[in-house]
Scaffold this motif. Structure first.
Motif, PDB file in Angstrom:
ATOM      1  N   ARG A  33       0.834  -1.205   0.000  1.00 32.70           N
ATOM      2  CA  ARG A  33       0.000   0.000   0.000  1.00 32.70           C
ATOM      3  C   ARG A  33       0.869   1.256   0.000  1.00 32.70           C
ATOM      4  O   ARG A  33       0.587   2.223  -0.713  1.00 32.70           O
ATOM      5  CB  ARG A  33      -0.927   0.007   1.230  1.00 32.70           C
ATOM      6  N   ALA A  34       1.952   1.248   0.799  1.00 26.62           N
ATOM      7  CA  ALA A  34       2.805   2.437   0.875  1.00 26.62           C
ATOM      8  C   ALA A  34       3.497   2.680  -0.462  1.00 26.62           C
ATOM      9  O   ALA A  34       3.561   3.815  -0.945  1.00 26.62           O
ATOM     10  CB  ALA A  34       3.832   2.263   1.997  1.00 26.62           C
ATOM     11  N   LEU A  35       4.004   1.584  -1.087  1.00 25.77           N
ATOM     12  CA  LEU A  35       4.640   1.723  -2.398  1.00 25.77           C
ATOM     13  C   LEU A  35       3.649   2.291  -3.400  1.00 25.77           C
ATOM     14  O   LEU A  35       3.986   3.179  -4.202  1.00 25.77           O
ATOM     15  CB  LEU A  35       5.116   0.355  -2.892  1.00 25.77           C
ATOM     16  N   ALA A  36       2.399   1.765  -3.334  1.00 25.50           N
ATOM     17  CA  ALA A  36       1.396   2.220  -4.278  1.00 25.50           C
ATOM     18  C   ALA A  36       1.140   3.711  -4.102  1.00 25.50           C
ATOM     19  O   ALA A  36       1.065   4.467  -5.070  1.00 25.50           O
ATOM     20  CB  ALA A  36       0.113   1.417  -4.086  1.00 25.50           C
ATOM     21  N   LYS A  37       1.035   4.176  -2.854  1.00 24.72           N
ATOM     22  CA  LYS A  37       0.811   5.600  -2.594  1.00 24.72           C
ATOM     23  C   LYS A  37       1.951   6.431  -3.177  1.00 24.72           C
ATOM     24  O   LYS A  37       1.712   7.466  -3.817  1.00 24.72           O
ATOM     25  CB  LYS A  37       0.733   5.852  -1.086  1.00 24.72           C
TER      26      LYS A  37
END
Lengths: 389, 175
Positions: A33-37
């Motif tokens: 999720r953090a990478l996607a953000k």
């Protein structure tokens, strides 16, 4: 020895193992999720609320996948390599304290599975065993890519282990003990990351290399080596390598938090308030120490440190292999030797004049040493870019 | 028999069997792995003797550094991991004789020692063996001279290794 001590050990061990296993599951989701953000995507959000069931779906998928063993692989070593990788990543958490020593139900409870006098050395020993799994996996697969990945990882981890050891020495010097509980207690007033900022920074860089994270993920550089040491692994055996990598990330963040960021102790601005781990709470007829805040502070620090690891992966390209080695040997090792020397001198001067303000020479001189190292790297890179034109 | 004795016997048996396998197995990587098992057995023996520091240092130095360098070197240099040649040379009986004589001598020496059949005394509570060891290593009344001599020897070995690896023709180790 009465039976209650066995119950205590059992509960503490189960707590650590479950914390690491569920931590692993949700760290994968956190990272995705953090990478996607960061990359302006959405990331997995379909399974359950905000994707909270995604780790479960991944686990089920991996369990039902077919497992292959290459025909000419060394069967026994091929079977054992994932296990040898997995076990140290859990065992290393055994000495990490996650709460202050307190009295519960009339007995003194120490919040770590094993409170041993040589705790820091134990960390070093387990970290050095972790190389075996990767090397053996690469060799036993009977695959050239896997073999090269294994060789790269062993060279890289051995090289960076030296600076890692010197980082441990810095914390031992400042804490005046090899026991992790004593090191955390010594950070009651000020974190070691403040006293020795360069040492903490070196430690964070080296831990990235030790757990094979970007930008030091040479052993599994997919453009060069397909998947590196675990090319031939599939199904649950692959999942074990995956788990080991993420558990090592958690464990190493716990170690960094313990050695340099105050471990389970409260943040500096909460000192002597009711949110300190030493505070005594009076609720109705009960009076007890706020020991349960320790694991919460630890969790907060670990989550922040893990975010830095993910952030670095999202933003930095992989460093070239020869530069990785020369960075480890020619920059980090001399710099960490200088940092250990400066810390030792600072501690001795402070002891001599019996005034802790003299410890201020440690951050000043080590920052100068760090800037000198950065200057040398800059100069070397400039020379290389001129030479190529 | 006490629990400590049973644990010791099991650990000693595992250590000896692994040591035997190191010299008999034909696969070099397997030999290196058996060596790791042997060294681990020695580390456990140290731990049984209350020498925590030595046990952990044994793991760090021998298992974590030396044995991994063995494996590294074997993987880099050998294509075929199996050793096909004969495992014994003509002087095997001399070595066997020497080993038996050394073992016999050790047993003979220790037979008369009264420490053989007494149990180790418990460590006093709060005794810090690590700082005692550290003090002994830098105290002029104890081992400071051998310690420094060993350090100089290691430094000489380091310089020697750099000299052997340095290629004078290129004039510079950088490429």
């Amino acid at each position: 020895m009465d039976w209650t001590i066995w119950v205590e050990w059992l509960i503490k061990s189960l707590f650590v193992v479950f914390a690491l296993l569920t931590g692993f599951a949700y760290l994968t989701l956190y990272e995705r999720r953090a990478l996607a953000k960061i990359q302006v995507r959405i990331g997995p959000n379909r399974a359950g609320w905000q994707g909270l069931l995604q780790p479960v779906a991944d686990a089920v998928k991996l369990i039902f996948k077919e497992e292959l063993t290459p025909a000419k692989a060394d069967k026994l070593v091929f079977f054992w390599a994932p296990i040898i990788t997995m076990v140290p990543s859990i065992v290393i958490a055994a000495v990490i304290p996650f709460g202050p020593t307190t009295t519960l139900f009339g007995r003194t409870i120490v919040f770590s599975v094993a409170n041993i006098n040589v705790g820091v050395l134990f960390l070093m020993a387990v970290a050095s065993i972790a190389v075996y799994g990767i090397v053996l996996a690469g060799w036993s697969s009977n695959n050239k890519y896997a073999m090269l990945g294994g060789l790269r990882s062993s060279a890289q981890m051995i090289s960076y282990e030296l600076s890692l050891g010197l980082g441990f020495v810095t914390a031992i010097l400042l804490g005046n003990s090899m026991n992790l509980h004593d090191i955390v207690d010594a950070q009651r007033n000020v974190w070691f990351a403040v006293v020795q900022p360069v040492g903490a920074l070196i430690f964070m860089i080296v831990t990235l290399a030790e757990v094979n994270r970007a930008p030091f993920d040479m052993p599994e550089a997919e453009q060069e080596l397909t998947a590196g040491y675990h090319s031939e692994y599939s199904g649950m055996k692959f999942a074990l390598f995956f788990m080991a990598e993420y558990q090592k990330m958690i464990a190493i963040s716990m170690i960094a938090a313990t050695l340099f960021f105050g471990g389970y102790r409260e943040f500096w601005f909460l000192k002597d308030t009711f949110l300190s781990v030493d505070a005594i709470w009076n609720i109705g007829p009960w009076q007890f120490q706020a020991w349960f805040l320790g694991p919460i502070y630890m969790l907060l620090k670990v989550v922040v440190l893990l975010f830095f690891m993910i952030w670095i992966r999202a933003t930095w390209p992989r460093i070239r292999y020869d530069r990785l080695m020369s960075f480890g040997w020619k920059v980090l090792l001399p710099l960490s030797l200088a940092v250990v020397f400066i810390s030792a001198v600072g501690v001795l001067v402070a002891q001599q004049f019996d005034n802790n303000w003299y410890l201020a020479i440690i951050p000043i001189f080590s920052s100068v040493a760090g800037l000198v190292a950065v200057g040398f790297v800059d100069q070397a890179l400039r020379r290389k870019s001129y030479a190529s034109h | 028999m006490t629990t400590a004795q049973i644990i010791f016997l099991v650990v000693a048996a595992v250590t000896l069997v692994s040591a035997f396998m190191v010299v008999t197995t034909r696969n070099l990587i397997h030999a290196a792995l058996w060596l790791v098992a042997t060294l681990f057995g020695v580390a456990v023996t140290y731990a049984l003797l209350n020498a925590n520091f030595l046990a952990v240092v044994q793991v760090v130095v021998y298992i974590g550094a030396i044995a991994i360098l063995f494996i590294f070197a074997v993987m880099l240099t050998r294509k075929e991991m199996r050793d096909q040649g004969p495992q014994l040379n003509s002087a095997w009986w001399i070595s066997a004789l020497l080993a038996v004589l050394t073992f016999g001598g050790l047993v003979g020496m220790l037979w008369g020692w009264k420490g053989m059949d007494t149990l180790a005394s418990e460590m006093p509570v709060g005794f810090d063996s690590v700082s005692a060891l550290g003090d002994a290593l830098i105290s002029p009344n104890a081992f400071v001279l051998p310690f420094e001599v060993a350090s100089v020897l290691l430094l000489a070995a380091l310089v020697g290794a750099v000299y052997v690896a340095f290629n004078p023709r290129s004039g510079d180790s950088r490429k």
